[in-house]
Design a protein around this motif. Structure first.
Motif, mmCIF file in Angstrom:
data_model
loop_
_atom_site.group_PDB
_atom_site.id
_atom_site.type_symbol
_atom_site.label_atom_id
_atom_site.label_comp_id
_atom_site.label_asym_id
_atom_site.label_seq_id
_atom_site.Cartn_x
_atom_site.Cartn_y
_atom_site.Cartn_z
ATOM 1 N N GLU A 106 -10.054 8.386 1.770
ATOM 2 C CA GLU A 106 -9.112 8.238 1.349
ATOM 3 C C GLU A 106 -8.352 9.451 1.199
ATOM 4 O OE1 GLU A 106 -7.419 5.339 0.075
ATOM 5 O OE2 GLU A 106 -9.733 3.732 -0.326
ATOM 6 N N LYS A 107 -6.765 10.044 0.647
ATOM 7 C CA LYS A 107 -5.569 10.779 0.731
ATOM 8 C C LYS A 107 -5.727 11.528 -0.250
ATOM 9 C CE LYS A 107 -1.945 7.558 2.903
ATOM 10 N NZ LYS A 107 -0.393 7.043 2.113
ATOM 11 N N SER A 108 -6.790 10.886 -1.271
ATOM 12 C CA SER A 108 -7.366 11.258 -2.539
ATOM 13 C C SER A 108 -8.461 11.537 -3.395
ATOM 14 C CB SER A 108 -5.641 11.929 -3.246
ATOM 15 O OG SER A 108 -5.401 10.816 -3.393
ATOM 16 N N LEU A 109 -9.118 12.350 -3.688
ATOM 17 C CA LEU A 109 -10.184 11.232 -4.479
ATOM 18 C C LEU A 109 -10.262 10.718 -5.977
ATOM 19 C CD1 LEU A 109 -13.107 12.385 -4.227
ATOM 20 C CD2 LEU A 109 -12.805 14.219 -5.990
ATOM 21 N N ASP A 110 -9.151 11.100 -5.899
ATOM 22 C CA ASP A 110 -8.517 9.860 -7.309
ATOM 23 C C ASP A 110 -8.789 8.347 -6.980
ATOM 24 O OD1 ASP A 110 -6.640 10.774 -7.159
ATOM 25 O OD2 ASP A 110 -5.521 11.232 -8.259
ATOM 26 N N LYS A 111 -8.383 8.124 -5.814
ATOM 27 C CA LYS A 111 -7.880 6.955 -5.322
ATOM 28 C C LYS A 111 -9.384 6.047 -4.392
ATOM 29 C CE LYS A 111 -3.277 7.680 -4.371
ATOM 30 N NZ LYS A 111 -2.722 6.973 -4.969
ATOM 31 N N SER A 112 -10.309 7.366 -4.371
ATOM 32 C CA SER A 112 -11.457 7.040 -4.180
ATOM 33 C C SER A 112 -12.727 5.572 -4.770
ATOM 34 C CB SER A 112 -12.307 7.774 -3.442
ATOM 35 O OG SER A 112 -13.579 7.031 -3.226
ATOM 36 N N LYS A 113 -13.628 4.924 -4.118
ATOM 37 C CA LYS A 113 -13.875 3.730 -4.900
ATOM 38 C C LYS A 113 -15.602 4.696 -5.580
ATOM 39 C CE LYS A 113 -11.909 -1.099 -3.618
ATOM 40 N NZ LYS A 113 -12.468 -2.266 -3.075
ATOM 41 N N LYS A 114 -15.452 5.375 -4.624
ATOM 42 C CA LYS A 114 -16.444 6.072 -4.592
ATOM 43 C C LYS A 114 -16.757 6.803 -5.667
ATOM 44 C CE LYS A 114 -18.433 5.266 0.432
ATOM 45 N NZ LYS A 114 -18.925 5.729 1.136
ATOM 46 N N TYR A 115 -15.573 7.793 -5.528
ATOM 47 C CA TYR A 115 -15.717 8.415 -7.115
ATOM 48 C C TYR A 115 -14.843 7.927 -7.991
ATOM 49 C CZ TYR A 115 -13.905 12.844 -9.499
ATOM 50 O OH TYR A 115 -13.406 13.439 -10.611
ATOM 51 N N LYS A 116 -14.714 7.134 -8.355
ATOM 52 C CA LYS A 116 -14.503 5.967 -9.324
ATOM 53 C C LYS A 116 -15.710 5.594 -9.586
ATOM 54 C CE LYS A 116 -9.511 4.942 -8.168
ATOM 55 N NZ LYS A 116 -9.263 4.048 -8.218
ATOM 56 N N PHE A 117 -16.545 5.320 -8.910
ATOM 57 C CA PHE A 117 -17.713 5.092 -9.528
ATOM 58 C C PHE A 117 -18.742 5.749 -10.287
ATOM 59 C CE2 PHE A 117 -22.391 4.599 -7.984
ATOM 60 C CZ PHE A 117 -22.584 3.017 -9.063
ATOM 61 N N ALA A 118 -18.492 6.964 -9.015
ATOM 62 C CA ALA A 118 -19.476 7.774 -9.740
ATOM 63 C C ALA A 118 -18.811 8.522 -11.506
ATOM 64 C CB ALA A 118 -19.223 9.524 -8.921
ATOM 65 N N THR A 119 -17.630 8.614 -11.565
ATOM 66 C CA THR A 119 -16.864 8.758 -12.664
ATOM 67 C C THR A 119 -17.480 7.957 -13.811
ATOM 68 O OG1 THR A 119 -14.890 8.514 -12.360
ATOM 69 C CG2 THR A 119 -15.601 11.062 -12.058
ATOM 70 N N GLN A 120 -17.077 6.385 -13.616
ATOM 71 C CA GLN A 120 -17.468 5.647 -14.411
ATOM 72 C C GLN A 120 -19.267 5.635 -15.228
ATOM 73 O OE1 GLN A 120 -15.501 3.782 -16.051
ATOM 74 N NE2 GLN A 120 -13.643 4.110 -15.783
ATOM 75 N N LEU A 121 -19.981 5.667 -13.471
ATOM 76 C CA LEU A 121 -21.307 6.385 -14.586
ATOM 77 C C LEU A 121 -21.660 6.310 -16.243
ATOM 78 C CD1 LEU A 121 -23.511 6.501 -11.190
ATOM 79 C CD2 LEU A 121 -23.161 4.906 -12.883
ATOM 80 N N PHE A 122 -20.702 7.388 -15.999
ATOM 81 C CA PHE A 122 -20.710 8.490 -16.932
ATOM 82 C C PHE A 122 -19.688 8.078 -18.118
ATOM 83 C CE2 PHE A 122 -21.753 11.185 -13.344
ATOM 84 C CZ PHE A 122 -22.932 11.980 -14.145
ATOM 85 N N LYS A 123 -18.999 7.209 -18.273
ATOM 86 C CA LYS A 123 -17.957 6.910 -19.012
ATOM 87 C C LYS A 123 -18.390 5.585 -19.568
ATOM 88 C CE LYS A 123 -13.993 8.682 -16.550
ATOM 89 N NZ LYS A 123 -12.062 8.500 -15.993
ATOM 90 N N LEU A 124 -18.723 4.509 -18.737
ATOM 91 C CA LEU A 124 -19.843 3.567 -19.691
ATOM 92 C C LEU A 124 -20.832 4.010 -19.749
ATOM 93 C CD1 LEU A 124 -17.674 1.057 -17.002
ATOM 94 C CD2 LEU A 124 -17.508 1.549 -20.101
ATOM 95 N N GLY A 125 -21.753 5.128 -19.265
ATOM 96 C CA GLY A 125 -23.269 5.082 -19.145
ATOM 97 C C GLY A 125 -23.201 5.228 -20.077
ATOM 98 N N LEU A 126 -22.367 6.472 -21.073
ATOM 99 C CA LEU A 126 -22.361 6.515 -22.218
ATOM 100 C C LEU A 126 -22.762 5.664 -22.913
ATOM 101 C CD1 LEU A 126 -22.371 9.104 -23.966
ATOM 102 C CD2 LEU A 126 -19.751 9.437 -24.267
ATOM 103 N N GLY A 127 -22.574 4.165 -23.307
ATOM 104 C CA GLY A 127 -22.160 3.076 -24.323
ATOM 105 C C GLY A 127 -24.144 2.861 -24.222
ATOM 106 N N PHE A 128 -24.774 2.956 -22.926
ATOM 107 C CA PHE A 128 -26.476 2.697 -22.586
ATOM 108 C C PHE A 128 -27.080 3.984 -23.314
ATOM 109 C CE2 PHE A 128 -29.925 2.885 -20.004
ATOM 110 C CZ PHE A 128 -30.374 1.401 -20.019
ATOM 111 N N LEU A 129 -26.465 4.631 -23.071
ATOM 112 C CA LEU A 129 -27.601 6.217 -23.603
ATOM 113 C C LEU A 129 -27.685 6.102 -25.279
ATOM 114 C CD1 LEU A 129 -26.186 9.289 -21.229
ATOM 115 C CD2 LEU A 129 -28.526 7.946 -21.440
#
Length: 338
Positions: A106-129
């Motif tokens: 991708e042109k930049s990291l913040d447009k990558s689906k993989k990077y979005k997945f990695a960061t959302q693991l923390f954002k949404l995963g917090l609810g699980f924790l």
């Protein structure tokens, strides 16, 4: 092509941006509004059910909303700020190899689906924790709420206390100024970066970045929270034994039905959602935040599907069924004893 107002609505886009930046807090906010207002009304309106069982189910909803939002507010703000730091300067917090892997052409990291997945693991995963401590605290609060709200003897007083509790809960959470986490967020950003650098997260990202992971994480969180709540209720010495089983049945039925129906509705609305995203992209093609808005849509959708089911539609069904299971089990046990 005629563009519908919703696609360019500033409030709607702000909501999507908020969901993208702090998915866990968005889900908690949605839950707060629905569980503090809509769900108690649905539960107390359930026909042909024991009044005491309805009181305990309502108390559980109110306790869960207050505790869940409070915990999420405190924990998610520093996390969201830390991830924003990584977004702005990934080279400072991530290894070059990690950036290259996640960027995936991708042109930049913040447009990558993989990077979005990695960061959302923390954002949404917090609810699980926080699901376990939330359920433990919710269970502990139920007897107090039942005593304070419902045992006054007068229906008008009960309704007044219900409204006051809802308002005070909402105002308490929103009147506080957001704390300043500037000093701690850099350390947290470095810690998150080290975790994202691990081969485990990279493999997880590679395998699941194209899946409906937002829905999966929310479903897992609800399952863990309900399992913990049922276990705590069973052991509680403060909740009346006569009310425990109905309360546990209610929680289990609610979660089971909401997840089952949630996945079904999510699948049925997949194509309409794709069409909506396509039209939204066309209406906002020049926006620098377009990718963030689209990411927000993918979080808002399951949050509202599960939230509407769990807090509005299903409480009527689960409260009714839990009451019937409780009464039938009681009759069966009484027959066996005789």
């Amino acid at each position: 092509m005629k563009v519908q107002p919703i696609y360019n609505n500033k409030i709607f886009k702000k909501g999507l941006e908020f969901a993208s930046d702090n998915g866990a807090l968005f889900v908690a906010t949605t839950s707060l509004v629905l569980s503090a207002i809509a769900r108690p009304i649905a539960i107390m309106s359930t026909p042909k059910t024991d009044k005491e069982n309805r009181k305990y189910a309502t108390a559980k909803s109110l306790a869960s909303s207050a505790v869940g939002y409070g915990l999420m507010l405190v924990t998610s703000l520093p996390l969201a700020k830390s991830i924003k730091k990584i977004n702005k300067n990934p080279a400072k917090y991530l290894k070059d190899k990690t950036i290259k892997t996640l960027q995936a052409g991708e042109k930049s990291l913040d447009k990558s689906k993989k990077y979005k997945f990695a960061t959302q693991l923390f954002k949404l995963g917090l609810g699980f924790l926080i699901a376990v401590p939330k359920s433990i605290m919710t269970c502990a609060m139920i007897p107090t709420i039942v005593e304070k709200m419902f045992n006054s003897g007068k229906l008008k007083e009960e309704n007044g206390k219900l409204n006051n509790f809802q308002l005070s809960t909402f105002n308490f959470q929103h009147d506080n100024n957001s704390p300043n986490f500037t000093g701690a967020t850099d350390k947290l950003s470095k810690g998150i970066g080290k975790i994202i650098d691990t081969s485990f997260i990279k493999k997880l990202t590679e395998k699941f970045h194209n899946t409906n992971f937002e829905m999966h994480i929310m479903a897992l969180t609800d399952t863990l929270a309900t399992g913990t709540f049922v276990a705590q209720t069973s052991k509680s010495k403060k909740i009346d034994d006569d009310r425990k089983k109905a309360l546990m049945y209610n929680a289990g039925i609610s979660t089971g039905l909401s997840i089952l129906c949630g996945y079904t509705i999510d699948k049925l609305t997949k194509k309409p959602t794709e069409k909506f995203i396509k039209r939204f992209k066309e209406a906002n093609k020049n926006s620098l935040k377009l990718d963030k808005y689209v990411e927000g849509i993918k979080i808002v959708k399951p949050a509202f599907i599960l939230g509407s089911l769990y807090y509005i539609v299903i409480p009527l069904i689960s409260t009714f069924l839990a009451d019937r299971f409780d009464k039938n089990l009681y009759k069966s046990n009484s027959t066996l004893i005789k």
